[in-house]
Design a protein around this motif. Structure first.
Motif, mmCIF file in Angstrom:
data_model
loop_
_atom_site.group_PDB
_atom_site.id
_atom_site.type_symbol
_atom_site.label_atom_id
_atom_site.label_comp_id
_atom_site.label_asym_id
_atom_site.label_seq_id
_atom_site.Cartn_x
_atom_site.Cartn_y
_atom_site.Cartn_z
ATOM 1 N N ASN A 202 0.863 -1.179 0.000
ATOM 2 C CA ASN A 202 0.000 0.000 0.000
ATOM 3 C C ASN A 202 0.899 1.228 0.000
ATOM 4 N N LEU A 203 0.998 1.914 -1.158
ATOM 5 C CA LEU A 203 1.869 3.080 -1.304
ATOM 6 C C LEU A 203 1.081 4.347 -1.034
ATOM 7 N N SER A 204 1.613 5.210 -0.172
ATOM 8 C CA SER A 204 0.965 6.479 0.127
ATOM 9 C C SER A 204 2.023 7.585 0.156
ATOM 10 N N GLY A 205 1.555 8.813 0.237
ATOM 11 C CA GLY A 205 2.472 9.938 0.198
ATOM 12 C C GLY A 205 2.613 10.468 -1.219
ATOM 13 N N ASP A 206 3.762 11.030 -1.520
ATOM 14 C CA ASP A 206 3.979 11.663 -2.819
ATOM 15 C C ASP A 206 5.279 11.154 -3.426
ATOM 16 N N PRO A 207 5.219 10.148 -4.303
ATOM 17 C CA PRO A 207 6.440 9.664 -4.955
ATOM 18 C C PRO A 207 7.138 10.731 -5.784
ATOM 19 N N GLY A 208 6.418 11.775 -6.173
ATOM 20 C CA GLY A 208 7.015 12.830 -6.980
ATOM 21 C C GLY A 208 8.114 13.593 -6.277
ATOM 22 N N VAL A 209 8.150 13.528 -4.926
ATOM 23 C CA VAL A 209 9.201 14.261 -4.207
ATOM 24 C C VAL A 209 10.578 13.668 -4.466
ATOM 25 N N LEU A 210 10.650 12.458 -5.040
ATOM 26 C CA LEU A 210 11.943 11.869 -5.376
ATOM 27 C C LEU A 210 12.665 12.689 -6.440
ATOM 28 N N ASN A 211 11.920 13.507 -7.171
ATOM 29 C CA ASN A 211 12.551 14.367 -8.173
ATOM 30 C C ASN A 211 13.480 15.407 -7.544
ATOM 31 N N LEU A 212 13.360 15.604 -6.212
ATOM 32 C CA LEU A 212 14.236 16.545 -5.521
ATOM 33 C C LEU A 212 15.603 15.942 -5.202
ATOM 34 N N LEU A 213 15.738 14.622 -5.430
ATOM 35 C CA LEU A 213 16.998 13.949 -5.128
ATOM 36 C C LEU A 213 17.830 13.767 -6.389
ATOM 37 N N SER A 214 19.133 13.667 -6.190
ATOM 38 C CA SER A 214 20.019 13.379 -7.308
ATOM 39 C C SER A 214 19.872 11.920 -7.711
ATOM 40 N N GLY A 215 20.419 11.602 -8.893
ATOM 41 C CA GLY A 215 20.308 10.227 -9.376
ATOM 42 C C GLY A 215 20.964 9.228 -8.452
ATOM 43 N N ASP A 216 22.143 9.578 -7.889
ATOM 44 C CA ASP A 216 22.842 8.655 -6.985
ATOM 45 C C ASP A 216 22.038 8.411 -5.721
ATOM 46 N N HIS A 217 21.414 9.465 -5.206
ATOM 47 C CA HIS A 217 20.618 9.311 -3.986
ATOM 48 C C HIS A 217 19.370 8.470 -4.242
ATOM 49 N N VAL A 218 18.742 8.667 -5.389
ATOM 50 C CA VAL A 218 17.572 7.854 -5.714
ATOM 51 C C VAL A 218 17.975 6.396 -5.882
ATOM 52 N N GLU A 219 19.121 6.170 -6.500
ATOM 53 C CA GLU A 219 19.607 4.798 -6.677
ATOM 54 C C GLU A 219 19.787 4.118 -5.323
ATOM 55 N N ALA A 220 20.400 4.834 -4.363
ATOM 56 C CA ALA A 220 20.595 4.265 -3.029
ATOM 57 C C ALA A 220 19.262 4.021 -2.342
ATOM 58 N N LEU A 221 18.339 4.968 -2.481
ATOM 59 C CA LEU A 221 17.042 4.845 -1.820
ATOM 60 C C LEU A 221 16.242 3.690 -2.388
ATOM 61 N N VAL A 222 16.291 3.530 -3.702
ATOM 62 C CA VAL A 222 15.548 2.445 -4.350
ATOM 63 C C VAL A 222 16.118 1.086 -3.956
ATOM 64 N N GLY A 223 17.457 0.995 -3.925
ATOM 65 C CA GLY A 223 18.063 -0.269 -3.525
ATOM 66 C C GLY A 223 17.727 -0.635 -2.094
ATOM 67 N N ALA A 224 17.768 0.365 -1.191
ATOM 68 C CA ALA A 224 17.439 0.098 0.211
ATOM 69 C C ALA A 224 15.971 -0.276 0.368
ATOM 70 N N LEU A 225 15.072 0.401 -0.359
ATOM 71 C CA LEU A 225 13.643 0.079 -0.286
ATOM 72 C C LEU A 225 13.383 -1.339 -0.772
ATOM 73 N N SER A 226 14.028 -1.717 -1.867
ATOM 74 C CA SER A 226 13.851 -3.069 -2.389
ATOM 75 C C SER A 226 14.248 -4.118 -1.356
ATOM 76 N N GLN A 227 15.373 -3.882 -0.643
ATOM 77 C CA GLN A 227 15.803 -4.835 0.375
ATOM 78 C C GLN A 227 14.840 -4.870 1.548
ATOM 79 N N CYS A 228 14.296 -3.699 1.919
ATOM 80 C CA CYS A 228 13.318 -3.674 3.014
ATOM 81 C C CYS A 228 12.089 -4.508 2.664
ATOM 82 N N LEU A 229 11.620 -4.386 1.444
ATOM 83 C CA LEU A 229 10.450 -5.175 1.014
ATOM 84 C C LEU A 229 10.791 -6.654 0.974
ATOM 85 N N THR A 230 12.014 -6.980 0.559
ATOM 86 C CA THR A 230 12.435 -8.385 0.561
ATOM 87 C C THR A 230 12.462 -8.931 1.989
ATOM 88 N N ASN A 231 12.964 -8.121 2.938
ATOM 89 C CA ASN A 231 13.005 -8.557 4.335
ATOM 90 C C ASN A 231 11.603 -8.796 4.885
#
Length: 401
Positions: free
Chosen positions: A288-317
């Motif tokens: 269940n996704l909530s909030g505003d995914p559009g705020v990721l546009n405020l991050l640099s590509g490297d930061h989004v890459e790190a955030l996406v990788g960490a989120l993926s691992q959290c969901l796997t856990n």
């Protein structure tokens, strides 16, 4: 790479200049101190002839103080030594003809002027020239005091203090180049050590990044295989494994397709989050996704890459360890930070009891976020579920967008 000390090519010049300035400062201070002592004697004896002697000595020192920070030619040095030597002879004559309290040329103001003549060698730039000028200054000092004493009918005495000063100056002139050579060798060693430390740190970061990618891709898919029933693998999983193994065989870093953010534009960042969630839902999770995914546009590509990788691992856990198939993902703009919080109502765990070898939480989550300047906070307890908040700073240049 920044060096730990003076660059080896500049060290000889800088040390030579420092030694020259040091000797010239000693020379100027010795002259000034001798002048002050003669002026004190003039006041005490009420004999103003001492004032003339003090001024005669002080003028060369004043001139030296003004020109010591500019290159001095041999002619300038010779004039300084000649003028100061003449002033020393005059001062010696004044001392012996105007007071009976001085027994010989072993008189402190005269010794100070002699030392000033020796340290005038600082005007030279090479070791041999410095030694030559120091010897000239020492000889002139003895000749001047001898001449002044003879003309005034005083007693000339060999000044052991001046000889000791001359020897010390010569030792400093000879020892400095050798100390410089030793310092240069140590400098090279320091620079190499700093380079090795920087290289090791870079290798460590790269190794941790590769380990995290391996954990998220190959190891994660192998874990899925171990949990599946015997038989043919599904086409998406087989194709993913083939692609990842091909990357490993080519000796290039493993890169997961969903985290290839640097090549995307800012408008693609929310789509990358959607890809991660879609993959999690394909594994059986209900997200269940909530909030505003559009705020990721405020991050640099490297930061989004790190955030996406960490989120993926959290969901796997959540899928592997929580015992629940439902999870909440909240994306918010928290002023100077962007946060993604992953919440499940599963079995939970004791945060302080997490083993150090848990690669998923350590490498794929915490290290990824912290290397980008962010923070990871975990709230969990047995039977109460788990909440993981990933927080990364917004780049200042992007906050105005």
């Amino acid at each position: 790479m920044q060096q730990l000390g003076i660059p080896s090519k500049l060290a000889p010049v800088l040390f030579a200049q420092a030694l020259s300035r040091l000797f010239l400062v000693y020379s100027a201070y010795a002259v000034i101190l001798a002048e002050l002592l003669l002026l004190v004697i003039a006041v005490h004896e009420q004999n103003w002839t001492f004032v003339a002697a003090g001024v005669a000595i002080g003028m060369p020192g004043f001139v030296l103080w003004r020109v010591m920070f500019t290159p001095m030619s041999p002619l300038t040095v010779a004039l300084y030594i000649g003028t100061l030597g003449t002033s020393l002879a005059f001062a010696t004559w004044v001392v012996f003809t105007n007071t009976d309290q001085v027994d010989s040329t072993m008189f402190l103001p005269l010794t100070l002027v002699g030392f000033a003549l020796v340290t005038a060698s600082g005007a030279a730039t090479r070791t041999g020239d410095r030694l030559a000028w120091a010897a000239v200054g020492y000889v002139v000092a003895n000749i001047a005091t001898f001449a002044g004493a003879v003309v005034a009918g005083g007693t000339y005495a060999f000044d052991i203090r001046l000889l000791i000063g001359y020897v010390i100056v010569c030792i400093a002139i000879i020892a400095t180049p050798r100390l410089l050579e030793a310092n240069t060798k140590f400098q090279v060693t320091f620079d190499r050590s700093a380079e090795e430390i920087a290289t090791d740190a870079e290798r460590s970061v790269q190794a941790r990044a590769v380990a995290a990618e391996l954990h998220d891709t190959v190891l994660a898919n192998l874990a899925v295989i171990s949990a599946t029933k015997p038989g043919m693998l599904q086409d998406p999983l087989r194709e993913a494994l083939q692609s990842q193994l091909a990357v490993l065989e080519s000796n290039t870093p493993v890169t997961w397709s969903a985290t290839q953010v640097p090549g995307n534009t800012a408008e693609d960042h929310p789509d990358v989050i959607s890809e991660v969630i879609s993959k999690a839902e394909a594994s059986g999770l209900s997200v269940n996704l909530s909030g505003d995914p559009g705020v990721l546009n405020l991050l640099s590509g490297d930061h989004v890459e790190a955030l996406v990788g960490a989120l993926s691992q959290c969901l796997t856990n959540v899928k592997r360890h929580s015992g629940q198939n439902a999870v909440e993902v909240v994306i918010l703009n928290a002023g100077e930070n962007i946060t993604i919080t992953v919440i499940d109502g599963g079995s939970g765990f004791e945060v302080d009891a997490i083993p150090e070898d848990r690669m998923g939480l350590k490498l794929s989550v915490r290290d990824r976020i912290e290397q980008c300047g962010g923070t990871v906070r975990i709230w969990s307890s047995e039977g109460q579920g788990t909440a993981v908040m990933l927080q990364l700073p917004v780049e200042r240049g992007d906050t105005d967008a």
